[in-house]
Design an enzyme around this catalytic site. Structure first.
Site, PDB file in Angstrom:
ATOM      1  CG  HIS A   1       0.867 -11.065   2.345  1.00  0.00           C
ATOM      2  ND1 HIS A   1       0.183 -10.800   3.483  1.00  0.00           N
ATOM      3  CD2 HIS A   1       1.052  -9.869   1.720  1.00  0.00           C
ATOM      4  CE1 HIS A   1      -0.053  -9.495   3.562  1.00  0.00           C
ATOM      5  NE2 HIS A   1       0.455  -8.911   2.496  1.00  0.00           N
TER       6      HIS A   1
ATOM      7  CG  HIS B   1       2.272  -0.415  -3.008  1.00  0.00           C
ATOM      8  ND1 HIS B   1       3.482  -0.508  -2.360  1.00  0.00           N
ATOM      9  CD2 HIS B   1       1.454  -1.324  -2.401  1.00  0.00           C
ATOM     10  CE1 HIS B   1       3.390  -1.440  -1.414  1.00  0.00           C
ATOM     11  NE2 HIS B   1       2.189  -1.950  -1.429  1.00  0.00           N
TER      12      HIS B   1
ATOM     13  CD  GLU C   1       2.802  -6.045  -0.295  1.00  0.00           C
ATOM     14  OE1 GLU C   1       2.269  -4.991   0.090  1.00  0.00           O
ATOM     15  OE2 GLU C   1       2.876  -7.081   0.409  1.00  0.00           O
TER      16      GLU C   1
ATOM     17  CG  ASP D   1      -0.718  -6.906  -3.506  1.00  0.00           C
ATOM     18  OD1 ASP D   1       0.434  -6.496  -3.358  1.00  0.00           O
ATOM     19  OD2 ASP D   1      -1.680  -6.461  -2.843  1.00  0.00           O
TER      20      ASP D   1
ATOM     21  CG  HIS E   1       1.545  -1.019   3.377  1.00  0.00           C
ATOM     22  ND1 HIS E   1       1.938  -2.270   3.779  1.00  0.00           N
ATOM     23  CD2 HIS E   1       1.155  -1.150   2.093  1.00  0.00           C
ATOM     24  CE1 HIS E   1       1.756  -3.123   2.791  1.00  0.00           C
ATOM     25  NE2 HIS E   1       1.281  -2.461   1.762  1.00  0.00           N
TER      26      HIS E   1
ATOM     27  CG  ASP F   1      -1.875  -1.711  -0.428  1.00  0.00           C
ATOM     28  OD1 ASP F   1      -2.624  -2.241  -1.253  1.00  0.00           O
ATOM     29  OD2 ASP F   1      -0.735  -2.138  -0.174  1.00  0.00           O
TER      30      ASP F   1
ATOM     31  CE1 TYR G   1      -5.876  -4.294   2.472  1.00  0.00           C
ATOM     32  CE2 TYR G   1      -5.095  -2.208   3.325  1.00  0.00           C
ATOM     33  CZ  TYR G   1      -5.047  -3.204   2.377  1.00  0.00           C
ATOM     34  OH  TYR G   1      -4.164  -3.108   1.335  1.00  0.00           O
TER      35      TYR G   1
ATOM     36  CG  HIS H   1      -6.232  -4.536  -2.026  1.00  0.00           C
ATOM     37  ND1 HIS H   1      -5.985  -5.633  -2.813  1.00  0.00           N
ATOM     38  CD2 HIS H   1      -5.024  -4.142  -1.554  1.00  0.00           C
ATOM     39  CE1 HIS H   1      -4.681  -5.885  -2.826  1.00  0.00           C
ATOM     40  NE2 HIS H   1      -4.077  -4.991  -2.073  1.00  0.00           N
TER      41      HIS H   1
HETATM   42 FE1  FEO Z   1       0.927  -3.395  -0.184  1.00  0.00          FE
HETATM   43 FE2  FEO Z   1      -1.886  -4.475  -1.782  1.00  0.00          FE
HETATM   44  O1  FEO Z   1      -0.027  -4.337  -1.481  1.00  0.00           O
END
Ligand code: FEO
Length: 406
Positions: free
Chosen positions: A24, A78, A80, A82, A145, A164, A196, A229
């Site tokens: 992104h 979460h 998001e 991904d 986040h 995350d 990050y 991640h």
């Molecule tokens: Fe906030 Fe890895 O997505």
């Protein structure tokens, strides 16, 4: 391939994305991973899902352990893209599963999918889920986040599924921190953590301090931190928490990042005497040209240094577009406790330095004024002035840095 086991009966079933270079808009030269985890207990539980393009990989990883139809619970920490865009494929294969998600998460999920076909339970901090020998505890972490974010704590195994938080964009053959450090290095791992944090979590320092304190009060003392991640922490859990607390307290090095762009190399030429002046005061520096450096790398180096010099040529009476782009991105990250000054060159009339200071003040950063601006090409005396300016800035920076006691 063998399944990756975190503790007996708890498996990583995620996917490594070795080729992603634009996450992104965030440059990821080391790729990333989308981590999710399968807990084999009386009621089989999947913690998080992955990006849609990697659905087949996580499904195959699950199939190596069990039929996905046996999954009874899916925790969504979460929402998001991904992490959640494969949820419909997972739910098609696991129709008996209940989704556990925060209220905010559910609202978001409703925007992405027709959720009416799924059994969904909304959870809040303190809610639990008994799945057999294990009981999972849910802990909301709003704005860490995203508003929907939460973590899941498995006390029996000492595993904190942290979404995350504590993650890094790193694809690697080893899944654990010790494996990564053995083949690569702790310094590279720390660099990925800072990158990050600086680009994603910088605005939330006070919240991070509070949430880490809350985890301690709730008796969450993990042996393993399993983020969504990058590598999984099992040998350096205390270290990564220490790094997070330091960053949340705006820790920085006594160093200067010289961040600039240039049209005809005049502003660029100023960087050399500026750097020599800084160095002669015993302060380290790094020089980053905006057009040649990924923005997240620039942000990371800005964040690591207590001081920054921003250089821009004047174009049409204002700063150069790439400098404006950098400052716009920086404003959103709401950095604190950094000292900034400005330099630049101009042809017809100045303006970039004034413009830079105005933007830096809007961000709320401490400024060292006036900056230094030269016409056309720096003369020998201009270069001497830049050197002296570099020394003066470094002296001021040392005093400024001392107040943080770091
Ligand atoms: Fe906030 Fe890895 O997505």
């Amino acid at each position: 391939m063998k399944s990756v086991e975190l503790k007996k009966g708890v498996y990583w079933v995620g996917a490594a994305d070795w080729s992603v270079r634009d996450f992104h808009g965030y440059e990821t030269p080391r790729g990333t991973t989308y981590n999710n985890y399968l807990i084999m207990d009386d009621e089989i539980t999947l913690v998080d899902t992955v990006k849609y393009d990697f659905s087949h990989i996580t499904i195959n990883n699950i199939r190596r352990i069990t039929d996905p139809g046996n999954i009874r619970h899916v925790v969504i920490n979460h929402i998001e893209n991904d992490h959640v865009t494969s949820i419909d494929r997972i739910m098609d294969l696991a129709p008996k599963a209940t989704i556990h998600i925060t209220e905010r998460g559910k609202k978001g999920l409703d925007r992405f999918f027709d959720t009416s076909k799924w059994d969904i339970r909304t959870v809040k901090t303190g809610d639990t889920l008994k799945i057999g020998k294990r009981t999972l505890l849910f802990i909301e972490t709003p704005m860490l986040h995203w508003p929907d974010s939460m973590m899941t704590w498995c006390k029996k195994d000492g595993i904190l599924f942290s979404q995350d938080a504590f993650g890094q964009h790193l694809a690697s053959s080893g899944r654990f921190d010790d494996e990564f450090c053995e083949k690569q290095s702790m310094a590279e791992l720390e660099d990925a953590v800072i990158d990050y944090y600086a680009n994603i979590l910088m605005p939330f320092g006070p919240l991070i301090r509070d949430r880490i304190a809350d985890l301690g009060k709730m008796g969450v003392n993990p042996d393993i931190i399993a983020p969504d991640h990058g590598i999984i922490w099992r040998s350096h859990v205390a270290k990564v928490i220490e790094w997070y607390l330091a960053m949340a307290n705006d820790k920085a090095d006594l160093s200067v990042s010289i961040i600039y762009d240039t049209m005809w190399h005049s502003t660029e030429r100023m960087t050399v005497p500026l750097a020599h002046g800084i160095r002669d005061e015993g302060v380290e520096y790094k020089i980053l040209k905006l057009r040649e450096t990924p923005m997240n790398e620039v942000i990371k180096e800005f964040w690591k240094s207590r001081g920054t010099l921003i250089g821009s040529p004047t174009l049409n009476n204002i700063m150069f577009p790439t400098v404006s782009q950098f400052l716009t991105y920086l404003r959103g990250l709401r950095p604190k406790n950094r000292l900034v000054s400005a330099f630049g060159s101009y042809g017809w009339s100045g303006g970039a330095v004034r413009d830079t200071f105005a933007k830096v003040k809007e961000i709320g950063l401490q400024t060292h004024e006036p900056g230094i601006e030269v016409p056309y090409l720096p003369s020998e005396s201009d270069e001497t002035a830049c050197y002296e300016f570099g020394r003066k800035f470094a002296r001021q920076l040392k005093k400024y840095h001392a107040q943080f006691g770091q």
